[in-house]
Design a protein around this motif. Structure first.
Motif, short mmCIF file in Angstrom:
data_model
loop_
_atom_site.label_atom_id
_atom_site.label_comp_id
_atom_site.label_asym_id
_atom_site.label_seq_id
_atom_site.Cartn_x
_atom_site.Cartn_y
_atom_site.Cartn_z
N VAL A 162 -0.57 -9.15 15.36
CA VAL A 162 -0.22 -9.05 16.77
C VAL A 162 -0.50 -10.39 17.44
N SER A 163 0.48 -10.88 18.19
CA SER A 163 0.31 -12.13 18.91
C SER A 163 1.01 -11.99 20.26
N GLY A 164 0.22 -11.84 21.32
CA GLY A 164 0.81 -11.64 22.64
C GLY A 164 1.60 -10.36 22.70
N GLN A 165 2.90 -10.49 22.92
CA GLN A 165 3.79 -9.32 22.99
C GLN A 165 4.42 -8.99 21.64
N THR A 166 4.28 -9.87 20.67
CA THR A 166 4.93 -9.69 19.38
C THR A 166 4.07 -8.87 18.43
N VAL A 167 4.69 -7.85 17.84
CA VAL A 167 4.03 -7.03 16.83
C VAL A 167 4.83 -7.22 15.54
N ALA A 168 4.16 -7.67 14.48
CA ALA A 168 4.82 -7.87 13.19
C ALA A 168 4.09 -7.08 12.12
N VAL A 169 4.88 -6.45 11.25
CA VAL A 169 4.34 -5.75 10.09
C VAL A 169 4.90 -6.49 8.87
N ASN A 170 4.05 -7.30 8.24
CA ASN A 170 4.44 -8.04 7.04
C ASN A 170 4.32 -7.10 5.85
N VAL A 171 5.31 -7.13 4.96
CA VAL A 171 5.38 -6.18 3.85
C VAL A 171 5.22 -6.91 2.51
N PHE A 172 4.33 -6.35 1.67
CA PHE A 172 4.03 -6.93 0.37
C PHE A 172 4.07 -5.86 -0.71
N ASP A 173 4.35 -6.27 -1.96
CA ASP A 173 4.32 -5.32 -3.07
C ASP A 173 2.90 -5.20 -3.61
N GLU A 174 2.74 -4.44 -4.68
CA GLU A 174 1.42 -4.21 -5.27
C GLU A 174 0.75 -5.50 -5.74
N ALA A 175 1.56 -6.50 -6.11
CA ALA A 175 1.02 -7.76 -6.59
C ALA A 175 0.74 -8.74 -5.45
N GLY A 176 1.01 -8.32 -4.20
CA GLY A 176 0.76 -9.17 -3.06
C GLY A 176 1.89 -10.13 -2.74
N LYS A 177 3.05 -9.92 -3.37
CA LYS A 177 4.20 -10.78 -3.10
C LYS A 177 5.03 -10.21 -1.95
N PRO A 178 5.55 -11.07 -1.08
CA PRO A 178 6.37 -10.59 0.05
C PRO A 178 7.58 -9.79 -0.43
N VAL A 179 7.91 -8.76 0.33
CA VAL A 179 9.03 -7.88 0.02
C VAL A 179 10.12 -8.11 1.07
N ASP A 180 11.37 -8.25 0.62
CA ASP A 180 12.50 -8.38 1.55
C ASP A 180 12.65 -7.03 2.27
N THR A 181 12.66 -7.05 3.58
CA THR A 181 12.72 -5.80 4.36
C THR A 181 14.14 -5.37 4.72
N LYS A 182 15.15 -6.00 4.11
CA LYS A 182 16.53 -5.58 4.37
C LYS A 182 16.66 -4.09 4.02
N GLY A 183 17.18 -3.31 4.97
CA GLY A 183 17.32 -1.88 4.77
C GLY A 183 16.12 -1.07 5.23
N TYR A 184 15.03 -1.74 5.60
CA TYR A 184 13.84 -1.06 6.11
C TYR A 184 14.03 -0.77 7.60
N THR A 185 13.39 0.29 8.05
CA THR A 185 13.32 0.57 9.48
C THR A 185 11.86 0.88 9.81
N GLY A 186 11.53 0.79 11.08
CA GLY A 186 10.17 1.08 11.46
C GLY A 186 9.97 1.12 12.96
N SER A 187 8.82 1.60 13.34
CA SER A 187 8.44 1.63 14.74
C SER A 187 6.92 1.56 14.82
N VAL A 188 6.44 1.21 16.00
CA VAL A 188 5.01 1.24 16.25
C VAL A 188 4.77 1.95 17.57
#
Length: 125
Positions: free
Chosen positions: A46-72
């Protein structure tokens, strides 16, 4: 009596195995808290007004979020706001109408491209 003792021992010993994916106070690569959500590791930043959810796999590598949806859902005092998240690179991001207050309760809901969904609760730093 031996059977009861064996069952109790099995339950006690399986506790750590069942909890092995819980991150609790573990911090992600960007300094935010991490939890397992829908089979991936989600790091809340969280930074100011921006909320980010970074996504990683089991090995800790970034996951492409294409096709993902979400809300907070951000709850601070009596104020409650739901933000839709947009997939971008390895993160889902959204903008709150104002700065997210430290200590706000944040519930993250993620649905993966494969259709698996889940939620996790965080406290804003």
């Amino acid at each position: 009596m031996l059977k009861v003792t064996a069952i109790a021992a099995a339950l006690l010993l399986s506790g750590p195995a069942l909890a092995q994916h819980a991150h609790g106070a573990q911090k992600g690569p960007n300094g935010g808290p991490m939890e397992d959500v829908a089979g991936v590791h989600a790091e809340l930043v969280v930074s100011g007004q921006t909320v980010a959810v970074n996504v990683f796999d089991e090995a800790g590598k970034p996951v492409d979020t294409k096709g993902y949806t979400g809300s907070v859902m951000v709850v601070s005092g009596g104020d409650r706001k739901t933000l839709q998240l947009t997939a971008s690179g390895n993160a889902l991001t959204g903008q709150a109408p104002g700065p997210v207050q430290s200590g706000a309760a944040i519930t993250v809901v993620v649905k993966t491209a494969a259709g698996k969904s889940g939620q996790a609760k965080f406290s804003a730093p």
